[in-house]
Write a protein that holds these residues in place. Structure first.
Motif, PDB file in Angstrom:
ATOM      1  N   UNK A   1       7.280 -18.030   4.768  1.00 41.98           N
ATOM      2  CA  UNK A   1       8.713 -17.628   5.530  1.00 41.98           C
ATOM      3  C   UNK A   1       9.299 -18.780   6.355  1.00 41.98           C
ATOM      4  N   UNK A   2      10.369 -18.770   6.351  1.00 43.77           N
ATOM      5  CA  UNK A   2      11.036 -19.898   7.003  1.00 43.77           C
ATOM      6  C   UNK A   2      10.809 -19.522   8.620  1.00 43.77           C
ATOM      7  N   UNK A   3      10.639 -18.354   8.932  1.00 41.73           N
ATOM      8  CA  UNK A   3      10.337 -18.514  10.387  1.00 41.73           C
ATOM      9  C   UNK A   3       8.965 -19.069  10.868  1.00 41.73           C
ATOM     10  N   UNK A   4       7.990 -18.938   9.892  1.00 34.49           N
ATOM     11  CA  UNK A   4       6.750 -19.627  10.075  1.00 34.49           C
ATOM     12  C   UNK A   4       6.723 -21.079  10.296  1.00 34.49           C
ATOM     13  N   UNK A   5       7.509 -21.552   9.107  1.00 33.94           N
ATOM     14  CA  UNK A   5       7.869 -22.952   8.813  1.00 33.94           C
ATOM     15  C   UNK A   5       8.660 -23.569  10.163  1.00 33.94           C
ATOM     16  N   UNK A   6       9.655 -22.940  10.735  1.00 38.30           N
ATOM     17  CA  UNK A   6      10.330 -23.259  11.773  1.00 38.30           C
ATOM     18  C   UNK A   6       9.339 -23.259  12.966  1.00 38.30           C
ATOM     19  N   UNK A   7       8.586 -22.406  13.120  1.00 37.74           N
ATOM     20  CA  UNK A   7       7.593 -22.333  14.318  1.00 37.74           C
ATOM     21  C   UNK A   7       6.637 -23.551  14.528  1.00 37.74           C
ATOM     22  N   UNK A   8       6.008 -23.887  13.203  1.00 34.25           N
ATOM     23  CA  UNK A   8       5.180 -24.904  13.022  1.00 34.25           C
ATOM     24  C   UNK A   8       5.823 -26.337  13.542  1.00 34.25           C
ATOM     25  N   UNK A   9       7.098 -26.514  13.309  1.00 37.96           N
ATOM     26  CA  UNK A   9       8.135 -27.616  13.466  1.00 37.96           C
ATOM     27  C   UNK A   9       8.045 -27.490  15.064  1.00 37.96           C
ATOM     28  N   UNK A  10       8.441 -26.296  15.532  1.00 40.58           N
ATOM     29  CA  UNK A  10       8.565 -26.207  17.269  1.00 40.58           C
ATOM     30  C   UNK A  10       7.032 -26.540  17.891  1.00 40.58           C
ATOM     31  N   UNK A  11       6.046 -26.028  17.165  1.00 40.53           N
ATOM     32  CA  UNK A  11       4.818 -26.668  18.008  1.00 40.53           C
ATOM     33  C   UNK A  11       4.762 -28.148  18.192  1.00 40.53           C
ATOM     34  N   UNK A  12       4.906 -28.868  16.787  1.00 44.50           N
ATOM     35  CA  UNK A  12       4.928 -30.354  16.709  1.00 44.50           C
ATOM     36  C   UNK A  12       5.742 -30.941  17.510  1.00 44.50           C
ATOM     37  N   UNK A  13       7.125 -30.350  17.704  1.00 39.78           N
ATOM     38  CA  UNK A  13       8.090 -30.968  18.639  1.00 39.78           C
ATOM     39  C   UNK A  13       7.775 -30.751  20.173  1.00 39.78           C
ATOM     40  N   UNK A  14       6.981 -29.661  20.467  1.00 40.14           N
ATOM     41  CA  UNK A  14       6.535 -29.246  21.917  1.00 40.14           C
ATOM     42  C   UNK A  14       5.605 -30.280  22.106  1.00 40.14           C
ATOM     43  N   UNK A  15       4.754 -30.797  21.467  1.00 39.43           N
ATOM     44  CA  UNK A  15       3.898 -31.797  21.509  1.00 39.43           C
ATOM     45  C   UNK A  15       4.403 -33.137  21.811  1.00 39.43           C
ATOM     46  N   UNK A  16       5.464 -33.589  20.973  1.00 38.40           N
ATOM     47  CA  UNK A  16       6.085 -34.813  21.119  1.00 38.40           C
ATOM     48  C   UNK A  16       6.971 -34.914  22.349  1.00 38.40           C
ATOM     49  N   UNK A  17       7.451 -33.763  22.697  1.00 44.25           N
ATOM     50  CA  UNK A  17       8.029 -33.902  23.820  1.00 44.25           C
ATOM     51  C   UNK A  17       7.451 -33.942  25.183  1.00 44.25           C
TER      52      UNK A  17
END
Length: 120
Positions: free
Chosen positions: A34-50
């Motif tokens: 699902x796109x929800x789960x794909x977006x959540x994975x991107x959010x985890x990555x961006x939280x680490x980058x931030x």
């Protein structure tokens, strides 16, 4: 005339479903990721980058037209390489091995990001 009638009827039947669809409800199933789960994975990555540096990013919505098979291994993430020609920054969510299917063995989905307002 008959084609037009069939199309209009089909469209009216599909409209309630299309109006109620959102990425928030597009979760993974046994067969699709699902796109929800794909977006959540991107959010985890961006939280680490931030957390690493000066730049602050927000994750946007992945393309709603994307349909990919369920991933059989944990998803991976990284910045989308500039060599792929995307005009704006994005995070690549990568599945190295999809569940067995007739369509694709692996996939990657770019998820767009933008700088938070007030970021350098």
């Amino acid at each position: 005339m008959l084609r037009s009638l069939v199309f209009t009827t089909a469209l009216s039947v599909c409209m309630p479903f299309l109006a109620s669809w959102s990425i928030e409800t597009d979760c993974s199933t046994r067969d699709k990721h699902g796109l929800f789960d794909i977006r959540e994975e991107a959010r985890r990555f961006i939280a680490q980058e931030n957390a690493k540096g000066q730049e602050r990013w927000d994750v946007l919505e992945p393309n709603a037209k994307v349909l990919v098979p369920r991933c059989a291994v944990p998803l991976q993430t990284r910045w989308t390489p500039k060599s792929l020609g995307r005009s704006k920054p994005s995070v690549m969510v990568i599945c190295a091995a999809a569940v067995p299917n007739a369509v694709m063995e692996r996939w990657d989905v770019p998820v767009p990001v933008e700088r938070k307002s007030g970021s350098p």
